[in-house]
Write an enzyme that holds these catalytic residues in place. Structure first.
Site, PDB file in Angstrom:
ATOM      1  N   CYS A 100       6.550  -6.526   7.517  1.00  0.00           N
ATOM      2  CA  CYS A 100       7.726  -6.003   8.243  1.00  0.00           C
ATOM      3  C   CYS A 100       8.177  -7.059   9.231  1.00  0.00           C
ATOM      4  O   CYS A 100       7.346  -7.750   9.828  1.00  0.00           O
ATOM      5  CB  CYS A 100       7.354  -4.718   8.986  1.00  0.00           C
ATOM      6  N   CYS A 124       1.846  -1.230  15.773  1.00  0.00           N
ATOM      7  CA  CYS A 124       1.807  -0.972  14.331  1.00  0.00           C
ATOM      8  C   CYS A 124       1.078  -2.086  13.580  1.00  0.00           C
ATOM      9  O   CYS A 124       1.379  -3.276  13.764  1.00  0.00           O
ATOM     10  CB  CYS A 124       3.238  -0.850  13.810  1.00  0.00           C
ATOM     11  N   CYS A 146       6.604  -4.042  15.821  1.00  0.00           N
ATOM     12  CA  CYS A 146       6.380  -3.062  16.890  1.00  0.00           C
ATOM     13  C   CYS A 146       4.943  -3.257  17.367  1.00  0.00           C
ATOM     14  O   CYS A 146       4.048  -3.483  16.545  1.00  0.00           O
ATOM     15  CB  CYS A 146       6.583  -1.643  16.382  1.00  0.00           C
ATOM     16  N   CYS A 178      -0.102   6.788   7.664  1.00  0.00           N
ATOM     17  CA  CYS A 178       1.167   6.070   7.688  1.00  0.00           C
ATOM     18  C   CYS A 178       1.200   5.213   8.945  1.00  0.00           C
ATOM     19  O   CYS A 178       0.741   5.622   9.997  1.00  0.00           O
ATOM     20  CB  CYS A 178       2.334   7.054   7.737  1.00  0.00           C
ATOM     21  N   SER A 224      12.183   7.000   6.981  1.00  0.00           N
ATOM     22  CA  SER A 224      11.892   6.805   8.401  1.00  0.00           C
ATOM     23  C   SER A 224      12.393   5.439   8.835  1.00  0.00           C
ATOM     24  O   SER A 224      12.177   4.437   8.151  1.00  0.00           O
ATOM     25  CB  SER A 224      10.376   6.884   8.611  1.00  0.00           C
ATOM     26  N   GLU A 282       0.817  -1.202   0.000  1.00  0.00           N
ATOM     27  CA  GLU A 282       0.000   0.000   0.000  1.00  0.00           C
ATOM     28  C   GLU A 282       0.855   1.258   0.000  1.00  0.00           C
ATOM     29  O   GLU A 282       1.968   1.272   0.518  1.00  0.00           O
ATOM     30  CB  GLU A 282      -0.917   0.003   1.232  1.00  0.00           C
ATOM     31  N   LEU A 338      10.834   7.256  17.336  1.00  0.00           N
ATOM     32  CA  LEU A 338      11.336   7.160  18.711  1.00  0.00           C
ATOM     33  C   LEU A 338      10.250   6.582  19.624  1.00  0.00           C
ATOM     34  O   LEU A 338      10.409   5.517  20.191  1.00  0.00           O
ATOM     35  CB  LEU A 338      11.769   8.569  19.147  1.00  0.00           C
ATOM     36  N   HIS A 339       9.173   7.305  19.772  1.00  0.00           N
ATOM     37  CA  HIS A 339       7.945   6.884  20.471  1.00  0.00           C
ATOM     38  C   HIS A 339       8.092   6.628  21.965  1.00  0.00           C
ATOM     39  O   HIS A 339       7.089   6.548  22.680  1.00  0.00           O
ATOM     40  CB  HIS A 339       7.292   5.657  19.816  1.00  0.00           C
ATOM     41  N   CYS A 364       3.410   8.546   0.491  1.00  0.00           N
ATOM     42  CA  CYS A 364       3.959   7.674   1.532  1.00  0.00           C
ATOM     43  C   CYS A 364       4.100   6.295   0.893  1.00  0.00           C
ATOM     44  O   CYS A 364       3.102   5.713   0.446  1.00  0.00           O
ATOM     45  CB  CYS A 364       2.979   7.659   2.699  1.00  0.00           C
TER      46      CYS A 364
HETATM   47  N1  SAH Z   1       9.494   1.044   9.597  1.00  0.00           N
HETATM   48  C1  SAH Z   1       9.734   2.433   9.541  1.00  0.00           C
HETATM   49  C2  SAH Z   1       8.872   3.158   8.536  1.00  0.00           C
HETATM   50  C3  SAH Z   1       7.438   2.744   8.426  1.00  0.00           C
HETATM   51  S1  SAH Z   1       6.398   3.097   9.801  1.00  0.00           S
HETATM   52  C4  SAH Z   1       9.597   3.048  10.901  1.00  0.00           C
HETATM   53  O1  SAH Z   1       9.148   2.363  11.815  1.00  0.00           O
HETATM   54  O2  SAH Z   1       9.988   4.198  11.054  1.00  0.00           O
HETATM   55  C5  SAH Z   1       6.075   4.820   9.594  1.00  0.00           C
HETATM   56  C6  SAH Z   1       5.720   5.567  10.887  1.00  0.00           C
HETATM   57  O3  SAH Z   1       4.376   5.304  11.312  1.00  0.00           O
HETATM   58  C7  SAH Z   1       6.599   5.190  12.054  1.00  0.00           C
HETATM   59  O4  SAH Z   1       6.975   6.325  12.794  1.00  0.00           O
HETATM   60  C8  SAH Z   1       5.672   4.328  12.864  1.00  0.00           C
HETATM   61  O5  SAH Z   1       6.092   4.205  14.183  1.00  0.00           O
HETATM   62  C9  SAH Z   1       4.382   5.052  12.699  1.00  0.00           C
HETATM   63  N2  SAH Z   1       3.199   4.285  13.061  1.00  0.00           N
HETATM   64  C10 SAH Z   1       3.038   2.949  13.077  1.00  0.00           C
HETATM   65  N3  SAH Z   1       1.778   2.620  13.433  1.00  0.00           N
HETATM   66  C11 SAH Z   1       1.127   3.779  13.663  1.00  0.00           C
HETATM   67  C12 SAH Z   1      -0.206   4.113  14.042  1.00  0.00           C
HETATM   68  N4  SAH Z   1      -1.107   3.167  14.224  1.00  0.00           N
HETATM   69  N5  SAH Z   1      -0.526   5.419  14.200  1.00  0.00           N
HETATM   70  C13 SAH Z   1       0.384   6.380  13.950  1.00  0.00           C
HETATM   71  N6  SAH Z   1       1.651   6.141  13.556  1.00  0.00           N
HETATM   72  C14 SAH Z   1       2.019   4.856  13.424  1.00  0.00           C
HETATM   73 FE1  SF4 Z   2       7.871  -2.190  11.009  1.00  0.00          FE
HETATM   74 FE2  SF4 Z   2       7.982   0.490  11.260  1.00  0.00          FE
HETATM   75 FE3  SF4 Z   2       5.704  -0.852  11.799  1.00  0.00          FE
HETATM   76 FE4  SF4 Z   2       7.784  -1.095  13.441  1.00  0.00          FE
HETATM   77  S1  SF4 Z   2       6.635   0.796  13.032  1.00  0.00           S
HETATM   78  S2  SF4 Z   2       6.509  -2.782  12.675  1.00  0.00           S
HETATM   79  S3  SF4 Z   2       9.499  -1.018  12.016  1.00  0.00           S
HETATM   80  S4  SF4 Z   2       6.705  -0.702   9.824  1.00  0.00           S
END
Ligand code: SAH
Ligand code: SF4
Length: 347
Positions: free
Chosen positions: A113, A120, A117, A338, A196, A93, A220-221, A106
């Site tokens: 992946c 996500c 995390c 995203c 990212s 996507e 970072l989060h 995006c």
């Molecule tokens: N894997 C990379 C890039 C893809 S994720 C990374 O983790 O940086 C892109 C961004 O979306 C990251 O900052 C991720 O932490 C954030 N993200 C993931 N799930 C999300 C959600 N449900 N709401 C908001 N941001 C989210």
């Molecule tokens: Fe993968 Fe980024 Fe999602 Fe973490 S936040 S599971 S690294 S896509």
């Protein structure tokens, strides 16, 4: 029958060599390269300035496998989510997010992946494979069409924030950026691109040595190892100290500031104490902070922070001179934000 070569995995030099073998002149290879990238041809038959026999010869030697549009969803706010089908029928996507002065694409870098995390949606899918550079490039080309359709302007920005961890598909991601930014490709400025990462220290250092000028964002989060370990497994092998050492190296080599992405989760990382920890990290490397609204994902116990908590948190940072912006979610009605990209047909 021998497996045919995917023509778009060849560099211009390799294409010239291949044409030599086919006893075709160099300028023909250059024409084809232009069709493949700048003109984004979807078949050899579109290459109308080549003779029919040459087109047939190319189709016998090579495959051309463009990414196809599969499902288009349009949000009330103009955001477009595109489900795209790869040659092996897998789906990824991408999203086009229009704004007053910009259109951002995006894009995904992997199918699924490997990092899971806990917050996500993509993390719930297993990593099936890396995307080829051409497959990333095609997402940009397809999303550009919707940017033009929406407000008559092409894409202005690209963020590698779709499915997958870009730095775990390092070479193809770099190659896609080279193609997107080269005059033979889409000729976009590197500074309009942001990659990212969840924090792959080795990858960040490698990036620093590339002499490229695109932007880097760190997801970072959480601002302490103890908390980050709980939501991002990657922190167990790449802890904050290791990642920040890499970020400093990146800054030294490129002169670029880094963006910290910080999703505010209700009751998890939204207290004043959390803000203090975040400032400690902010002081370690030149950075901007994006505070991000969490998009609820089914089955995840975390919720987005309450508005008053968010405002207190952000004001606390601002009053201490931190360069911080709040990013609201876009395309909510179609799950297009995203980090929310987990193609339901794939899962
Ligand atoms: N894997 C990379 C890039 C893809 S994720 C990374 O983790 O940086 C892109 C961004 O979306 C990251 O900052 C991720 O932490 C954030 N993200 C993931 N799930 C999300 C959600 N449900 N709401 C908001 N941001 C989210
Ligand atoms: Fe993968 Fe980024 Fe999602 Fe973490 S936040 S599971 S690294 S896509």
């Amino acid at each position: 029958m021998p497996v045919k070569n995917d023509i778009r995995t060849l560099s211009i030099d390799e294409l010239v060599q291949a044409f030599e073998k086919l006893q075709e002149p160099k300028f023909r290879a250059k024409q084809v390269y232009e069709w493949l990238w700048a003109k984004s041809a979807r078949s050899f038959d579109e290459m109308t300035n080549l003779s029919k026999p040459l087109r047939t010869k190319l189709a016998e030697e090579f495959v051309l496998q463009p990414v196809k549009e599969h499902i288009v969803q349009k949000s009330k706010d103009g955001t477009v989510k595109l489900g795209m089908e790869l040659a092996d029928n897998r789906l990824v996507e991408g999203v086009m997010i229009p704004d007053d002065d910009r259109n951002t694409a995006c894009v995904s870098s992997q199918v699924g992946c490997s990092l899971s995390c806990s917050f996500c949606a993509t993390g719930f899918l297993k990593r099936e494979r890396n995307l080829e550079a051409g497959e990333i490039y095609d997402q940009v080309v397809l999303l550009n069409k919707y940017a033009l359709e929406h407000n008559g302007r092409p894409l202005t920005n690209i963020v590698y924030m779709g499915m997958g961890e870009p730095l775990l598909n390092y070479s193809n991601v770099m190659q896609s950026i080279r193609l997107i930014t080269s005059p033979e490709g889409l000729n976009m400025a590197q500074k309009r691109i942001t990659v990212s990462t969840s924090g792959i220290a080795k990858g960040i250092k490698r990036l620093a040595d590339e002499e490229m000028k695109f932007n880097l964002a760190l997801s970072l989060h959480a601002a302490t190892d103890e908390k980050r370990d709980r939501i991002m497994d990657i922190n167990l092998s790449n802890n904050l100290e290791t990642v920040f050492e890499a970020l400093n190296y990146f800054h030294e080599k490129t002169g670029n500031k880094v963006t910290f992405e910080y999703i505010l989760f209700d009751g998890f990382n939204d207290s004043i104490e959390d803000a203090r920890h975040l400032i400690e990290l902010y002081n370690k490397v030149p950075a901007f902070i994006n505070v991000i609204e969490y998009n609820t994902v089914e089955g995840v116990p975390y919720k987005k922070a309450k508005a008053d908590k968010r405002d207190t948190f952000v004001n606390f940072l601002r009053n201490r001179g931190v360069n911080v912006a709040v990013r609201r979610s876009r395309g909510k009605d179609i799950d297009a934000a995203c980090g929310q990209l987990a193609n339901k047909e794939n899962s």
